[in-house]
Design an enzyme around this catalytic site. Structure first.
Site, mmCIF file in Angstrom:
data_model
loop_
_atom_site.group_PDB
_atom_site.id
_atom_site.type_symbol
_atom_site.label_atom_id
_atom_site.label_comp_id
_atom_site.label_asym_id
_atom_site.label_seq_id
_atom_site.Cartn_x
_atom_site.Cartn_y
_atom_site.Cartn_z
ATOM 1 N N LYS A 141 0.903 -1.188 0.090
ATOM 2 C CA LYS A 141 0.096 -0.111 -0.048
ATOM 3 C C LYS A 141 0.677 1.199 0.083
ATOM 4 C CE LYS A 141 -4.017 1.765 2.453
ATOM 5 N NZ LYS A 141 -4.924 1.646 3.719
ATOM 6 N N SER B 76 -10.097 -0.695 6.817
ATOM 7 C CA SER B 76 -9.554 -0.580 5.510
ATOM 8 C C SER B 76 -8.765 -1.969 5.176
ATOM 9 C CB SER B 76 -8.670 0.655 5.360
ATOM 10 O OG SER B 76 -9.397 1.830 5.028
ATOM 11 N N SER C 33 -9.751 1.339 2.355
ATOM 12 C CA SER C 33 -8.876 2.318 1.587
ATOM 13 C C SER C 33 -7.847 1.377 1.004
ATOM 14 C CB SER C 33 -8.180 3.272 2.235
ATOM 15 O OG SER C 33 -7.387 2.836 3.176
#
Ligand code: GLN
Length: 506
Positions: A86, A185, A161
């Site tokens: 990420k 997330s 996310s």
């Protein structure tokens, strides 16, 4: 996604299988890395999980693993296995954007602890993947670089996310992904992409070098297609870090052993009365109900448990998280990082800061900063931030009381399956509801995971079963998840590996 054959045997394998094949010399880390880079080349124009692919960095890491093997050195359990990181974990050799324009051109001076641990373990970082800007969102649509697409249906969101990490794993671009969970997330995108994702106990994984959203909630964690792979990554990335003041100085719970144990006989499982029912998609509730019956048939003792304050978790979160973010994001001022707008030699520092922040932040980030600034302002602090903190304590007490009666709690991970791109983009409240079930564990800091429990009968999309365990009892999550996975595999095939033929198979 017709007409490509990029999904080779190597990209279809599990992380555990790849590591074993590399260690045995049946393939090499370089070959495995190349196969995944080819897969990214073939499908990422449609999935759009990656913001930055780093073939040179990845192949260098793979070559180092192959050299260590050739020299007879011991390899770790994930050596040579590719991973999607990420884009809010700092990396010295790749950009770190947080899905934002405001970090344009910024290069981190140090690796996050998680990044460093992965590298030390010989995990091959393929690149950095998309996310909602500064991890604020549930769909990856808040990225400044455009949305990621759900590999199960490209017209739908992959959740967020950590949508890039989840989509990359679900699309077989990488067997492993790393995300962060502040309000769901990791678990929410895992659920809607049909993969496994864990939010470890808060403080169980290091926040050092993780660009901060809400520091009392942010928790890095693993994503993978199988429970064992998730556990292996959990173990490699976790553990005490003196660089993070909230890192827990305790051994990592035995998650890999628990994933191998895959046994729930005698385990007390509580179904949370407040999570489920009205407002939930019928197909989600159907699969969730079956998963509960399955646990019972495997020998678990299932009861219903009430956690009365969970209904207030969402409003409390949307005061606490924005409050922390309004403080954390103050550092992006056009002076120290990345973007600087309006610095023509005559503008004041205040003008440059204001122009930079206006141009560099997206609408959701601005909304959160304003909400948080308001909630913390003099005169409102006690009524909003203070009250939310009291609610947070009540939620933690609900968990404490529940865990006196049961060993784990379960619920659906999300109220619905993946929704269409654009459907909730203009409706923040509808977007926030995606995290209804995941937020309580973030507020309380306990461990929680999402494991696939089949495809919703009403739309054919993946459904996640959420398992929640007490602080530092992360291993219990894996016992339950592995048992569910094994039973479902035996009954109707692996929900991801078999039912969805995946991109490029037809
Ligand atoms: N969707 C939630 C939010 O927008 C959770 C985000 C997260 O866990 N990073 O705040």
């Amino acid at each position: 996604m017709a007409g490509d054959s990029s999904r080779t045997d190597l990209t279809g394998m599990t992380a555990a299988g790849l590591a074993a094949a590399i260690a045995a010399g049946e393939t090499s880390a370089v070959e495995v890395t190349r196969a995944h880079l080819d897969r990214i080349d073939a499908v990422d124009a449609q999935v759009r999980a990656f913001l930055h692919v780093a073939p040179e960095v990845a192949l260098a890491a793979a070559r180092a693993v192959d050299a260590r093997r050739a020299a007879g050195e011991p390899l770790g359990p994930l050596a040579g296995v590719p991973l999607a990181l990420k884009d809010l974990f700092t990396t010295t050799d790749m950009p770190t954007t947080c899905g934002s324009r405001i970090l344009d051109g910024w290069r981190a001076p140090y690796d996050a602890t998680v990044t460093a641990r992965l590298r030390r373990a010989g995990v091959v970082i393929l690149g950095k993947v998309n996310m909602d800007e500064f991890a604020m969102g549930s769909s990856t649509e808040n990225s400044a670089f455009g949305p990621t697409h759900n590999p199960w249906d490209l017209s739908r969101v992959p959740g967020g996310s950590s949508g890039g990490s989840s989509a990359a794993v679900a699309a077989f671009e990488a067997p492993l992904g790393i995300g962060t969970d502040t309000g769901g997330s990791i678990r929410q995108p895992a659920a809607v992409c049909g993969i496994v994702g864990t939010k470890p106990t808060y403080g169980g994984s290091s926040r050092y070098g993780v660009v901060a959203f809400a520091s009392s909630l942010d928790t890095p964690g693993p994503l993978a297609r199988t429970v064992l792979d998730t556990a292996l990554l959990h173990e490699v990335m976790s553990g005490h870090d003196p660089c993070d003041s909230t890192s827990i100085d305790a051994p990592v719970p035995p998650v890999v052993a628990a994933a191998r144990q895959a046994d729930v006989s005698g385990l007390r499982v509580g179904v949370v009365a407040e999570l489920g029912g009205e407002g939930y998609q019928p197909g989600v509730l159907a699969r969730f109900g079956e998963a509960v019956e399955l646990l019972e048939s495997l020998g678990a003792k299932v009861t219903e448990v009430s956690c009365p304050h969970f209904s207030y978790a969402l409003p409390a979160y949307y005061l606490i998280a924005p409050s922390e973010c309004s403080s954390n994001l103050a550092r992006f001022d056009g002076m120290r990082y990345g973007l600087r707008v309006g610095d023509d030699g005559t503008a004041s520092a205040e003008e440059v800061m204001s122009l930079t922040r206006a141009a560099g932040f997206g609408a959701e980030v601005k909304r959160r900063i304003m909400l948080g600034t308001y909630a913390l302002s003099s005169g409102y602090y006690d009524a909003y931030y203070g009250k939310a903190q009291q609610v947070r304590t009540l939620i933690a007490r609900d968990f404490d009381a529940a865990f006196e009666q049961v060993d784990v709690l379960v619920s659906p991970t999300t109220p619905t399956t993946a929704f269409p791109i654009g459907e909730r983009a203009d409706d923040p409240m509808a977007m926030y509801l995606a995290d209804l079930c995941t937020i309580p564990s973030d507020l309380a800091g306990n461990a929680a995971l999402s494991v696939p429990c089949g495809l919703a009968p009403d739309d054919g999309l993946p459904v996640g079963l959420q398992v929640m365990a007490p602080v530092l009892a992360d291993d219990r999550l894996y016992r339950v998840a592995a048992a569910v996975e094994a039973a479902l595999d035996a009954r109707r095939g692996h929900p991801l590996l078999d039912e969805a033929k995946g991109l490029g198979d037809d």
